[in-house]
Design an enzyme around this catalytic site. Structure first.
Site, PDB file in Angstrom:
ATOM      1  N   LYS A 146       0.827  -1.205   0.000  1.00 36.57           N
ATOM      2  CA  LYS A 146       0.000   0.000   0.000  1.00 36.57           C
ATOM      3  C   LYS A 146       0.861   1.255   0.000  1.00 36.57           C
ATOM      4  CE  LYS A 146      -2.134   1.340   3.807  1.00 36.57           C
ATOM      5  NZ  LYS A 146      -1.629   2.723   4.089  1.00 36.57           N
ATOM      6  N   ASP A 165      -6.221   1.417   0.889  1.00 33.85           N
ATOM      7  CA  ASP A 165      -6.406   1.898   2.257  1.00 33.85           C
ATOM      8  C   ASP A 165      -7.830   1.610   2.708  1.00 33.85           C
ATOM      9  OD1 ASP A 165      -8.067   3.766   1.083  1.00 33.85           O
ATOM     10  OD2 ASP A 165      -6.715   5.456   1.370  1.00 33.85           O
TER      11      ASP A 165
END
Length: 225
Positions: A146, A165
Site C-alpha cells: 500500500k 487503504d
C-alpha cells in the site's frame, strides 16, 4: 496486469448497477479536480526534485494508521524546521505531531534518507510500476504494498496500481467486489484485491488512478493525496 487487458468483473450485476450511476455522476463532477491532482503527481516525478520526492516518500512512511492530513502537515513541519534531511531520529520523532508510532517512523525516515540517491536513480531509469513497487517493498523499511503504491502514484509512476487503504476497501466491500475487509493483508492477498479493484474500474470505465482518488473524495469530501 493493466487496465486495458483485465476482463470480466466478479461484482454481482444488481449490486454493480445500484452503485454505478452514483459513482459515474460523482466522477463527472469531480473529474477536473482529479485530473489536476494526477498531473501534479506526474510533474513531481518529472521534476527530479530531491526535496519533493523525499517529501512524498516521507509522507507515505507516516500514513499507516494515521490520518493523511496530519501526515502531510508533519512533513511540512519537518521541512520548516530543517529536519527532513538533517534531523536525527529523536528530533524527527518529536516533530511528528498526531502521527502514530513516531519513534519507529522517524527511524524509517532516516533509513530511507540514506537510500535516496539510489531511489532517485531507480525512479529515473525504471518505468514498470510493478518492478518499482517490488523494489520499494524489498528495500525500504516501513513500506508494504500500500505505502509503495501510494508513493509511486504521488510521483507519477503508479497510476495502474491500487492503494488499498481503508476508504478503498470499505467501498469495494459496499460494491460487492470483496466479501469482507481483511484484518491484515499479505502481499498475495493485496494483489488479489488489487485485481478486483482493477476489474471494478474497468466495468465503470473509469481509469484506476481516477477511481482511487474519486473513492477517497467520496469518503472525505476532498481530493487529497
Amino acid at each position: 496486469m493493466t487496465f486495458d487487458t483485465l476482463s470480466t468483473s466478479p461484482i454481482p450485476p444488481d449490486i454493480f448497477n445500484n452503485h454505478a450511476s452514483e459513482i459515474k455522476t460523482l466522477w463527472a463532477g469531480a473529474r477536473g479536480e482529479l485530473l489536476k491532482s494526477l498531473e501534479n503527481f506526474r510533474l513531481c516525478g518529472k521534476s527530479n526534485n530531491k526535496e519533493k520526492i523525499f517529501s512524498e516518500m516521507t509522507y507515505c512512511l507516516l500514513t499507516p494508521q494515521s490520518k493523511a492530513v496530519y501526515c502531510w502537515a508533519a512533513v511540512g513541519g519537518l521541512k520548516k524546521k530543517g529536519l527532513l534531511f538533517k534531523g536525527d531520529s529523536q528530533k524527527i520523532a518529536a516533530a511528528l505531531k498526531k502521527v502514530r508510532f513516531p519513534n519507529n517512523k522517524s527511524r524509517y525516515i532516516m533509513e530511507a534518507r540514506t537510500k535516496l540517491p539510489e531511489i532517485m536513480g531507480f525512479l529515473k531509469l525504471e518505468n514498470d510500476p510493478v518492478k518499482l513497487r517490488n523494489w520499494l517493498v524489498k528495500n525500504i523499511r516501513g513500506y508494504g504494498f500500500k505505502e509503495a503504491s501510494h508513493f509511486l502514484r504521488n510521483v507519477g509512476k503508479g497510476e495502474k496500481l491500487a492503494i488499498l487503504d481503508r476508504h478503498i476497501l470499505r467501498n469495494l466491500k459496499n460494491f460487492g467486489a470483496i466479501k469482507e475487509i481483511p484484518q491484515a493483508i499479505s502481499g498475495k492477498l493485496y494483489l488479489e484485491i488489487e485485481k478486483k479493484f482493477m476489474l471494478f474500474a474497468k466495468r465503470l470505465k473509469i481509469p484506476p488512478a481516477e477511481l482511487d482518488l474519486l473513492l477517497w473524495y467520496k469518503e472525505t469530501g476532498k481530493v487529497f493525496k
